[in-house]
Each structure stands twice: as structure tokens, then as C-alpha cells.
Design an enzyme around this catalytic site. Structure first.
Site: not given
Ligand code: 15L
Length: 267
Positions: A11, A32, A68-69, A107-108, A132, A136, A170
Site C-alpha cells: 500500500g 516478493i 517490506g514485511g 509503525s505506531n 507486529y 517494529k 481514529r
Molecule cells: C499499521 O502499522 C498497519 O500496517 C496499517 O495497516 C494500519 O493498521 C495502521 O498501522 C494504523 O494504525 O492505522
């Protein structure tokens, strides 16, 4: 200038490709699954966990953008191999290939179990909400190690919700617009040192600091607030009593992602 982008078919990679295109710049798209390269692009179908292929992927590259991942919760073995080992393989190949700048998609969810506050600071201590999220946190730790030990310039982006437009209330706080994502990546590609930066737009309702972003030259221009009326009319105001709104990681903190439930869903 040649930039290696891993996870190019995902994405964020798809949104970034046209926005990172520049005269004199080549994007090497690695995924991939096969990706069709356009003008100023070249493609490689490869697995980020394969050291030999990743070593070849670094040939002639000036900077790496590692997207990636897995981007959602998965069983531990998958996270370990694809996200954690994959990041190690990418960084090791970058080090051996003499790459100076690496940008890592964190990621958050690395800090998802923190309670929401008005504005969480930069470098908020990890409190992952899922395997996940753990992957990170590990990505950030590996980035830190490769900076301190080998001198790579590494910027980790704690991305909120990078989508064309916010989909639910959110995201009025967590949205990172595609254009701002490109601005953040450009700033990160030029940054020296080691940084962990929240990946959000200039959202009126943001929960995360933009200070470290500003410090590396990120100037976000978008604000999810323009979608507020429409989203609140459709979904209602976020209920702060709901765990999905009281914790930074939102729905990722819900019991549906407990390990037993995840295993049951996979069966
Ligand atoms: C992420 O890290 C995810 O990859 C994405 O799919 C969303 O869920 C995003 O966080 C989020 O918190 O909105």
C-alpha cells in the site's frame, strides 16, 4: 541517485512510487510479487530474507527505503522470519554494500499499548501492541545498532495510517497523507544520524509530536480535519471509553489479536 524500495507492491510503496519520481533518480522496486516498472523505475522480484539476492539488490544503490514485511498481525514464526530477520538481512546487505542512508518503516504499533495523551513525545518508549509491533520495535533497535556500530544514517518512521484518505475517526488523528508521506521520506533520505519520527500529517487532532519530524526538515501540509464532518457523520464521535480509542494502537490492542484467537483464526 538510485533508491532501493523494498515492499514496493504494498500500500505505502504504491502510493509513494509516483511521488518519489524525480529527474535523474531511479527507483529500484523490490517485492516478493512481480511489479511492473514505469519510467525511471526498475524492478526485482525477490524475498527480503534472502541474503544473496539482497546483496545483489544493493548494487549501484545510494539509499534504501525498507517498506517490506507483513503490515498486519501474523503468527510469531512469520513475524520472526519476514519482519525481524528480513530487516536484519536488509541492513546487513546495506552495510556490506556501503549504503549511507536507510529509511525503515516502523509503525505506531511499536508503542500501541500506551494510553492516548494530548501529544505523545518523540522517542516514546516501546510498548508494542502485537507481534507486529514487536517486529517494529526490533526494526528500530536494529536500525539503532547499524547506526551506532557501522555509521549508517538511519531514520525509522513510526507511521500512523498511510492511506489515500482517512477511513474512520481514529484516522483523523493518525492519518499520514500520501503527499506528506513522500515529504517525510524525502526528509528522511537526507537526514544524518539516527532518528525515530512519527509518521503523521499536520492533523488538528494528532496525538503524536511532530518535533523530531520538523528537526529533520519534514514540513507536513495536509490535515485529516477536512474529512472530519463526513467521518463523524458516518461513524459518530470516537468514544474515549472504548479501548480502540483510549490506546495509541487502536483496534490492534483488542483481544481479537490475542495469540490464541489469532491461532484459531488461522486454522
Ligand atoms: C499499521 O502499522 C498497519 O500496517 C496499517 O495497516 C494500519 O493498521 C495502521 O498501522 C494504523 O494504525 O492505522
Amino acid at each position: 541517485m538510485r533508491i532501493l524500495m523494498t515492499g514496493a507492491a504494498g500500500g505505502v510503496g504504491t502510493l509513494l512510487r509516483p511521488r518519489l519520481a524525480q529527474e535523474g533518480r531511479v527507483l529500484r522496486l523490490l517485492d516478493i510479487v512481480p511489479v511492473e516498472p514505469g519510467r525511471g523505475e526498475e524492478a526485482m522480484t525477490a524475498d527480503v530474507t534472502d541474503p544473496d539476492t539482497m546483496a545483489r539488490a544493493m548494487d549501484g544503490v545510494d539509499a534504501v527505503l525498507h517498506l517490506g514485511g507483513h503490515s498486519q498481525e501474523q503468527p510469531w514464526a512469520d513475524m520472526l522470519e519476514v519482519n525481524i530477520n528480513g530487516t536484519y538481512v536488509v541492513l546487513e546487505a546495506a552495510r556490506k554494500g556501503g549504503i549511507r542512508h536507510v529509511v525503515l518503516a516502523s509503525s505506531n504499533h511499536a508503542a500501541g499499548f500506551h494510553r492516548r495523551t494530548a501529544e505523545a513525545p518523540d522517542y516514546l518508549f516501546p510498548r508494542p501492541d502485537t507481534f507486529y509491533g514487536v517486529s517494529k520495535v526490533t526494526l528500530e533497535a536494529l536500525g539503532s545498532l547499524y547506526h551506532d556500530r557501522y555509521g549508517l544514517a538511519v531514520t525509522c518512521l513510526r507511521i500512523g495510517s498511510c492511506l489515500q484518505r482517512p477511513k474512520e475517526p481514529r484516522m483523523l488523528s493518525t492519518w499520514l497523507s500520501p503527499d506528506d508521506c513522500a515529504r517525510l521520506v524525502e526528509a528522511s533520505l537526507a537526514a544524518e544520524g539516527f532518528h525515530v519520527v512519527w509518521g503523521i500529517s499536520a492533523n488538528t487532532r494528532r496525538w503524536w509530536s511532530l518535533e523530531e519530524g520538523h528537526a529533520i526538515g519534514y514540513e507536513p501540509k495536509d490535515d485529516a480535519e477536512v474529512f472530519a464532518d463526513e467521518l463523524i457523520a458516518r461513524h459518530g464521535e470516537p468514544d474515549p471509553g472504548d479501548l480502540a480509542h483510549s490506546l495509541l494502537g487502536g483496534a490492534f490492542c483488542r483481544p481479537e489479536l490475542d495469540v490464541d484467537n489469532l491461532t484459531a483464526r488461522k486454522r
